[in-house]
Design an enzyme around this catalytic site. Sequence first.
Site, short mmCIF file in Angstrom:
data_model
loop_
_atom_site.label_atom_id
_atom_site.label_comp_id
_atom_site.label_asym_id
_atom_site.label_seq_id
_atom_site.Cartn_x
_atom_site.Cartn_y
_atom_site.Cartn_z
CD GLU A 120 -2.58 1.23 2.63
OE1 GLU A 120 -3.05 2.31 3.00
OE2 GLU A 120 -2.69 0.18 3.28
CG ASP A 121 2.05 2.81 3.47
OD1 ASP A 121 0.91 3.06 3.02
OD2 ASP A 121 2.30 2.70 4.68
#
Length: 759
Positions: A120-121
């Site tokens: 996600e990051d």
Amino acid sequence: MNLTPAESPPSAASSSRLDSERPERKSAVSTKPVSQDGPQHGIGAVSITPLATKLAQYLSPSDLKKVKEAYRFSDEKHLGQMRKSGEAYISHPIAVAEICADWKLDAQAIMAALLHDVMEDQDVKKEELIERFGAPVAALVDGLSKLEKIEFQSQIEAQAENFRKMLLAMARDVRVILIKLADRLHNMSTLGVMAPDKKRRIARETMEVYVPIAHRLGLNSIYRELQDFSFLHLHPNRYKTLTKAVKAARGNRREVVSKILESVNHTLQAAGIEAQVYGREKTLYGIYKKMRAKHLSFSQVLDVYGFRVVVDSFANCYVALGTLHALYKPMPGKFKDYIAIPKLNGYQSLHTTLIGPYGTPVEFQIRTQDMHRVAESGVAAHWLYKSSEANLSDLQQRTHVWLQSLLEIQKQTGDSAEFLEHVKVDLFPDSVYVFTPKSTIIALPRGATALDFAYTIHTDIGDQSIATKINHEHAPLRTELHNGDIVEIVTSPSSRPSPTWLAFVRTGKARSAIRHHLRTINPSESLELGKLLLTQALAALDIDIEVPPAQLERLLNESRAKSLEELYLDIGIGKRMATLVARHIMSLCENENAPSQKSGSHSVTNKLEPVVIYGTEGAAVQLAPCCQPIPGDRIIGQLKRDQGLIVHTDDCEVAKRLSSKEADRWTSVVWGDTLNRRFDCRIKLLVQNEKGILARVAAEINESDANIIHVLMDQEKYQDRAMIHLRFTIQVENRVHLARLIRSIRRLHGVERLERERG
């Protein structure tokens, strides 16, 4: 914070101290508390050595090597990334992994906990994780990651889709939600640095979704902590006030607690029962909830403290219960046997409330050591106590059935928000326990009906239900069930779900099955209705219905519809809003400078063609039961999700209330010219209670060429004379026919008052 359910209760010798007074377990990665007033849970530090030491106690050297490799990869990817608190971001994955290590989750789960934010990051692809750490770890991380940046119509839709993905991943592998709960717990413990509005939003989300999931899976330690953290951030002032009150009460009630512990220990030893007894304090949120529910002040909440008795055998649970009842007088109606009938999440204990010293009510929970482990760690006990797996088979089976029901609901539900709505319903913690005719126990949410019971047994039984027997007596399908009811469902192969069932079913499985059936019957009707509604909405914006191919393709892609017909169908059954789709088309046309916008001033829109109602439509169009419109009434239409168009009279109070909330879901409708059926309506008469009055009214209705469907009578005193109310449901052609009928009945002797009844 104590996240180690395996920890044995204190010995009897040291049990005079309350649970809440024990020092909190200091996280191996903890450096400082986030809030002096909040539940004490530390923010992680960067070192992995304490975590590695903990993992070395139960993982093999080869597994530990894989975990360290996952740590190095995560540390490298998060290098330079900081948390809002100013710490290195890697401290968060380490803290999450440590919580998972307390449950003794396997190496794959610990690796996924360390890697849970890299997709996600840091934009790490799933393929890379598969190559480096294997498909199972990559699948766990993928289930924990939010969706890629897709254009959603709203933040709510995006959030619902993320929950849908996570819950479906959980249905395939329960480790997903265990890691997610550990992630949410650590995030909630470090929420103090966030803006107030964001804290409230995250806390509300935690209370609505993650707290019930923790409860449903039997993770009581996490359940209680998440509740208290959510309470802290939703109502900080109330939290602080209640914290001070509880601290003050500890000193005032210490003598009572010590006296009870001493008496109970002495009595159980005299009875030859080996037991560990210790006090426990209600959570702050538990106290607050009781104060709100019963409108009490803190001083009126007497059972802030309770006691837990852990015995050595199943039989001694009941022996200890009898011994305690001999020591203190039990309160009537305050005994619950969750051993004979466990809760949905596998929880087992005997609960009893006794009148202690000075007249104080005191709750006792009595359980075995195995029951205590399951009570604290729920499904995580599958990993914690593999040696006693056979004893947990029933819990694992219950959990498996519920997780599989998520997949079944998903198959019947295309909309993420709808899916989340169904799951929230099934997460409702309170339950009722009923029996099949063969004495099998079925657990249902409180408020569930006989129809919910039918769908719980099997979708086909629910679809074909026509009636029920409750405790061997006939009852309607909408009848609410209570503990101990024996329920039998009467079915017919020709029966099919009705849209009216959605008004009273309680479970997500029943609701999704009914909606699935409704959206698959008579699709041509819903398709035509959707096309008409979209044409109306486009005309209101001066946009042509013929959308250029490029914009149409993009519209379908962004709407995730396979074809224009599917889009029409979704609008017709109320799944999509025609006005929102029309605005979406307009924005596409404006962005592409397409010539699909009609010429002329925007202030002069085309005259909208209303939806024509003939009364013979199928499930796509229904007449509202609240106001029962008939031809001649002025009417309006409400587009209701998966029920199509619901027609109300324009003066209906229900319609006025609903239209004020969702104005976009209402459209203009008119009656058609050729109506070849009759319509139900209700009339209410106040008549003298004399011989033959019912027969005279019924005969007059028959003479007026109307049909009687239902009659209801109730007696009352009216102006010192015995009067009676007669309520008829009749079938008429239109308002003119009804007016003629009313005039005829009013001429009858004994009829004092007559009116059309609504609502």
